[in-house]
Design a protein around this motif. Structure first.
Motif, mmCIF file in Angstrom:
data_model
loop_
_atom_site.group_PDB
_atom_site.id
_atom_site.type_symbol
_atom_site.label_atom_id
_atom_site.label_comp_id
_atom_site.label_asym_id
_atom_site.label_seq_id
_atom_site.Cartn_x
_atom_site.Cartn_y
_atom_site.Cartn_z
ATOM 1 N N ARG A 1 0.824 -1.203 0.000
ATOM 2 C CA ARG A 1 0.000 0.000 0.000
ATOM 3 C C ARG A 1 0.867 1.266 0.000
ATOM 4 N NH1 ARG A 1 -2.257 1.373 5.319
ATOM 5 N NH2 ARG A 1 -0.628 2.941 5.168
ATOM 6 N N VAL A 2 1.883 1.261 0.875
ATOM 7 C CA VAL A 2 2.758 2.431 0.951
ATOM 8 C C VAL A 2 3.485 2.635 -0.383
ATOM 9 C CG1 VAL A 2 4.785 3.417 2.087
ATOM 10 C CG2 VAL A 2 3.040 2.263 3.450
ATOM 11 N N LYS A 3 3.920 1.510 -0.978
ATOM 12 C CA LYS A 3 4.638 1.596 -2.255
ATOM 13 C C LYS A 3 3.755 2.261 -3.309
ATOM 14 C CE LYS A 3 7.550 -1.882 -3.276
ATOM 15 N NZ LYS A 3 7.806 -3.298 -3.600
ATOM 16 N N GLY A 4 2.485 1.868 -3.341
ATOM 17 C CA GLY A 4 1.548 2.468 -4.291
ATOM 18 C C GLY A 4 1.417 3.970 -4.082
ATOM 19 N N ASP A 5 1.309 4.390 -2.834
ATOM 20 C CA ASP A 5 1.165 5.814 -2.542
ATOM 21 C C ASP A 5 2.447 6.580 -2.844
ATOM 22 O OD1 ASP A 5 -1.522 6.036 -1.818
ATOM 23 O OD2 ASP A 5 -1.128 5.233 0.184
ATOM 24 N N VAL A 6 3.580 5.939 -2.567
ATOM 25 C CA VAL A 6 4.853 6.600 -2.872
ATOM 26 C C VAL A 6 4.963 6.834 -4.380
ATOM 27 C CG1 VAL A 6 7.358 6.264 -2.921
ATOM 28 C CG2 VAL A 6 6.073 5.751 -0.830
ATOM 29 N N GLU A 7 4.612 5.786 -5.154
ATOM 30 C CA GLU A 7 4.720 5.929 -6.616
ATOM 31 C C GLU A 7 3.796 7.025 -7.138
ATOM 32 O OE1 GLU A 7 4.085 1.904 -7.830
ATOM 33 O OE2 GLU A 7 6.155 1.326 -7.332
ATOM 34 N N LYS A 8 2.609 7.128 -6.516
ATOM 35 C CA LYS A 8 1.674 8.168 -6.924
ATOM 36 C C LYS A 8 2.286 9.559 -6.702
ATOM 37 C CE LYS A 8 -2.506 9.801 -5.117
ATOM 38 N NZ LYS A 8 -3.426 9.570 -4.021
ATOM 39 N N ARG A 9 2.909 9.745 -5.568
ATOM 40 C CA ARG A 9 3.529 11.048 -5.264
ATOM 41 C C ARG A 9 4.710 11.318 -6.179
ATOM 42 N NH1 ARG A 9 -0.668 13.336 -3.091
ATOM 43 N NH2 ARG A 9 -1.551 11.982 -1.498
ATOM 44 N N ARG A 10 5.476 10.269 -6.447
ATOM 45 C CA ARG A 10 6.617 10.452 -7.360
ATOM 46 C C ARG A 10 6.114 10.878 -8.729
ATOM 47 N NH1 ARG A 10 10.085 11.174 -3.566
ATOM 48 N NH2 ARG A 10 10.885 9.335 -2.501
ATOM 49 N N ALA A 11 4.980 10.291 -9.178
ATOM 50 C CA ALA A 11 4.430 10.645 -10.487
ATOM 51 C C ALA A 11 3.983 12.102 -10.524
ATOM 52 C CB ALA A 11 3.252 9.724 -10.812
ATOM 53 N N GLU A 12 3.624 12.630 -9.363
ATOM 54 C CA GLU A 12 3.246 14.041 -9.295
ATOM 55 C C GLU A 12 4.456 14.948 -9.312
ATOM 56 O OE1 GLU A 12 1.084 14.501 -5.683
ATOM 57 O OE2 GLU A 12 -0.610 13.298 -6.372
ATOM 58 N N GLY A 13 5.644 14.360 -9.217
ATOM 59 C CA GLY A 13 6.858 15.149 -9.284
ATOM 60 C C GLY A 13 7.472 15.451 -7.932
ATOM 61 N N VAL A 14 6.980 14.781 -6.857
ATOM 62 C CA VAL A 14 7.582 15.004 -5.546
ATOM 63 C C VAL A 14 8.879 14.200 -5.473
ATOM 64 C CG1 VAL A 14 7.274 14.852 -3.056
ATOM 65 C CG2 VAL A 14 5.300 15.238 -4.538
ATOM 66 N N SER A 15 9.973 14.885 -5.191
ATOM 67 C CA SER A 15 11.243 14.172 -5.088
ATOM 68 C C SER A 15 11.745 14.252 -3.652
ATOM 69 C CB SER A 15 12.265 14.796 -6.042
ATOM 70 O OG SER A 15 12.407 16.167 -5.731
ATOM 71 N N GLY A 16 12.786 13.489 -3.385
ATOM 72 C CA GLY A 16 13.371 13.508 -2.045
ATOM 73 C C GLY A 16 12.569 12.677 -1.064
ATOM 74 N N ALA A 17 12.857 12.900 0.214
ATOM 75 C CA ALA A 17 12.208 12.124 1.273
ATOM 76 C C ALA A 17 10.733 12.498 1.370
ATOM 77 C CB ALA A 17 12.902 12.395 2.602
ATOM 78 N N LEU A 18 9.878 11.483 1.489
ATOM 79 C CA LEU A 18 8.439 11.747 1.627
ATOM 80 C C LEU A 18 8.067 11.825 3.111
ATOM 81 C CD1 LEU A 18 6.916 9.410 -1.079
ATOM 82 C CD2 LEU A 18 6.602 11.872 -0.934
ATOM 83 N N PRO A 19 7.239 12.811 3.472
ATOM 84 C CA PRO A 19 6.786 12.878 4.874
ATOM 85 C C PRO A 19 5.990 11.620 5.229
ATOM 86 C CG PRO A 19 6.170 14.859 3.643
ATOM 87 C CD PRO A 19 6.659 13.865 2.647
#
Lengths: 572, 191
Positions: free
Chosen positions: B101-119
């Motif tokens: 689940r976390v992996k899916g959400d991380v990938e979604k944020r990365r696709a939005e262009g968020v880089s670096g450490a995720l909160p």
């Protein structure tokens, strides 16, 4: 870990220690049946209750009569709640139109609240009407707490009163007077004040049901309201822990701000800490009380430190995905890591069981601390009353062991500790490992037991172990992934809760009776001193060895194996 | 023992009835009366009313999934932010389901262009499933997307986020946080 986090933990401990004496003095006034300023208003209520029930509050009881009256009152209360839950569908104050609560669930819940456990096999919002919450559950939050404190008073009297040549063995008080006074002069007025504070902070208090909301995105959301604040106040103060909502104190309506969270943690501990002082006062030396509180605080701070460290270190499996930092799964943003870890230790050190974060989603070691706290018998401050009488059982064993080690006479606060007391103390303490390990083993091989866990692997075993630990220790918190609302778990946990409460209480009361029948033995040169640092160290050692060691194999199969899997990245 | 038992019957039954009336009815009803009189807004759920419609509560979170809004944390309450089914995920630290689940959400944020450490709070489910807040970092991570979708300058959106941060009480009690309903309502008012 942050400086701010440690500041929170130390400030909490400091304020608690400041409150211990004033609360202890108030409790001592109730213990002695002295008049308080509240008697002007509530005195007539007290006398009215006695009159209607045919009670003579000055009639002293021996331990057997005290025990029988206590037991019968608790059984009637339990049957009352069972009836309220079964009849829920036809009773008023039911805005959501909920039907009767099922048979085995009502059985489990009635025992759960009678025993001060407040294990929730049910989801509050989907199962309980407002009437069931108020009339079925809130009354137990008061009376199971008052029962606990009354029992502690009875044991105090066993130590404080002596055999006299004229009157023979001493008595241990009157159960009805104790319960009524504790409820009227302590719990009820305190809860009125705390409940109003909760409402001001955003906790609902209404008889209405759900409100339909159309969200900013145009979706529909139903927000459930109810008489939450009145239940929330006693849920903490009485170390009950049964939430109005499924998510308990993680739910924003139960615990809306960092300040309510702080007040909740203090409410959980304050009576237990005060009772340590009351004990010292009752036996004529407040340093005896401070020594007990010191030993409790040592265990508390060590547990808090480990839990906070583990949660702040976080989950390496998430770090690998680019999500660094502490473990936020199952935690609320407004509390963060430190206040969640602290709350988890407070609620399991005391026998509260309210949660402001999901213990099931803690890291392996972070979740092990709440589990271990309960396995120690919840004597680190502990449940109201239950904490101090549980602790005194360990104190009896500690003076016995000290006597064996250094050849001193086993004495404690003016009473010789002899074979009968030691046997009864061991009997009471043995209930915990016997029932926890017995029922956990059974559930680890039965299909009905194995159907419970949500998580696989060692963590699934932890869920079962946690459930029975919480039940027998009368805590009520859960590794909530376990599907416990089944006939198997409802029945077995119901039995576990009953054994964990009353099979400790009865031997404890027998000790009180046995002590009250003894003469006063002044401390002499041969007595082991029970106030200094050596004594505190001995107490901590006895609690860890006798209380904790039995559970190490179980912990190795559960949280420790889980931790090893976690750091190696093995998922299941 | 027999006399102990018979002498307990009347007090046990009468006291149960008396205490039930006092603690189960009089106490909660009195608190309800006091609460409704002194703090009617909070006692009724701190509801937010806009144009005569209830749009939410300042205390309880609601779902935001659209790219136009600051999105809320993953929620295990029913299908997400269900006010009748509060719950955490209860997934343990070694759960495959959690990591997926976390992996899916991380990938979604990365696709939005968020880089670096995720909160951490942005990709983890809360305890209640109704968390009304985000950490300032989790809101800031969404500024670029919100600004892009709404055609607003990122600096203005970022300033809006900064203005919505609630600091800990007395600087120590609690965590810095942003109420997402409040932030998104302010966002809707931004022209």
């Amino acid at each position: 870990m942050t400086i701010q986090g440690w500041f929170l933990i130390l400030a909490f401990t400091g304020i608690l220690l400041l409150l211990a004496k004033p609360v202890g003095m108030w409790l001592h006034a109730i213990y002695e049946g002295r008049r308080t300023p509240l008697h002007v208003v509530l005195g007539p209520v007290e006398r009215g209750f006695y009159k209607l029930a045919g009670i003579d509050p000055t009639a002293e009881q021996g331990w057997r009569r005290y025990a029988v009256h206590m037991l019968l009152f608790n059984i009637v209360l339990m049957l009352f709640t069972y009836a309220v839950l079964r009849l829920q569908g036809v009773l008023p104050f039911n805005p959501q139109g909920l039907g009767a609560v099922g048979g085995h669930l009502s059985f489990n819940t009635a025992i759960s609240f009678t025993t001060n456990t407040n294990w929730q096999s049910y989801g509050g919002e989907s199962t309980m009407s407002n009437l069931s919450q108020m009339l079925g559950l809130t009354i137990h939050n008061f009376l199971s707490a008052a029962t606990g404190i009354a029992l502690a008073f009875a044991l105090f009297r066993g130590f404080a009163r002596h055999h006299s040549p004229e009157k023979g063995p001493a008595t241990i008080g009157n159960f009805w007077a104790d319960v009524t006074r504790i409820t009227l002069y302590l719990l009820l007025p305190a809860c009125v004040a705390i409940a109003i504070f909760y409402i001001a902070s955003g906790v609902p208090q209404t008889l209405a049901g759900a409100i339909d909301v159309s969200t900013l995105e145009g979706a529909k959301q139903s927000i459930l309201l109810g008489p939450v604040a009145s239940q929330e106040a006693i849920k903490m103060l009485g170390t009950n822990g049964g939430g109005f909502f499924n998510a308990n104190s993680a739910h924003p309506f139960e615990n809306p701000t960092a300040l309510t969270n702080f007040v909740q943690m203090l409410s959980i501990f304050v009576i237990g800490a005060g009772l340590s002082w009351t004990f010292g006062k009752a036996v004529g030396n407040t340093r005896q009380g401070w020594a007990i509180l010191a030993a409790m605080m040592v265990l508390f701070l060590v547990g808090t430190g480990i839990a906070y460290w583990a949660e702040a270190a976080g989950n390496p499996n998430l770090h690998a995905l680019g999500v660094p930092g502490g473990n936020m799964e199952g935690k609320e943003v407004r509390f963060g890591i430190a206040a969640s870890a602290l709350y988890s230790v407070v609620t399991t050190a005391a026998s509260c069981g309210a949660v402001n974060a999901m213990h099931d989603s803690f890291t392996a070691l972070g979740g092990m601390i709440p589990l271990f706290n309960m396995q120690l018998g919840e004597v680190v401050v502990g449940g109201v009353g239950a904490g101090i009488y549980g602790f005194l059982l360990f104190a009896i064993l500690a003076v016995f062991v000290a006597g064996l080690m250094v050849g001193r006479t086993p004495e404690y606060v003016g009473k010789k500790i002899e074979a009968r007391e030691v046997k009864l103390a061991v009997l009471a303490i043995a209930v915990l490992p016997l029932v926890i390990l017995g029922f956990t083993s059974l559930s680890s091989v039965m299909d009905a037991g194995l159907a419970g866990p949500l998580n696989k692997g060692p963590h699934g075993f932890s869920e079962i172990l946690y459930a029975f630990t919480s039940g027998v220790a009368n805590n009520g918190s859960a590794f909530a992934g376990l599907t416990a609302n089944t006939p198997y778990y409802n029945a077995l946990l119901g039995i576990a809760m009953w054994l964990g409460r009353f099979f400790i209480i009865v031997p404890m009361l027998a000790i009180a009776g046995s002590l009250a029948a003894k003469k006063y033995t002044p401390a002499g040169a041969g007595s082991f001193p029970t106030t200094g640092g050596l004594w505190v160290g001995l107490l901590v050692g006895i609690i860890l060895i006798l209380g904790g060691l039995t559970f190490l194999p179980g912990l190795a199969l559960g949280p420790i194996a889980d931790h090893l899997a976690m750091i190696r990245g093995q998922l299941s | 023992m027999g006399k102990d038992f018979t002498s307990a019957l009347r007090p046990a039954i009468v006291m149960t009835i008396l205490f039930a009336a006092l603690l189960g009815l009089a106490y909660p009803l009195a608190i309800t009366g006091i609460g409704q009189a002194i703090f009617p807004v909070q006692a009724n759920g701190s509801l937010v009313v806009e144009n005569g419609k209830v749009v939410g509560s300042t205390v309880v979170g609601q779902a935001f999934t659209s790219d136009r809004y600051f999105q809320t944390r993953p929620s295990a309450a029913g299908q997400g932010y269900d006010g009748l089914a509060s719950s955490g995920s209860n997934l343990g630290p070694t759960s495959q389901a959690l990591i997926d689940r976390v992996k899916g959400d991380v990938e979604k944020r990365r696709a939005e262009g968020v880089s670096g450490a995720l909160p951490a709070d942005l990709v983890t489910a809360s305890g209640s499933g109704l968390d009304p807040d985000l950490s300032p970092q989790a809101a800031l991570a969404q500024v670029e997307r919100v600004a892009r979708v709404r055609g607003l300058p990122a600096a203005r959106v970022r300033a809006l986020v900064a203005a919505q941060v609630e600091q800990p009480l007395l600087g120590v009690l609690g965590e810095p946080r942003i109420n997402i309903l409040s932030l998104n309502r302010a966002l809707d008012r931004l022209r």
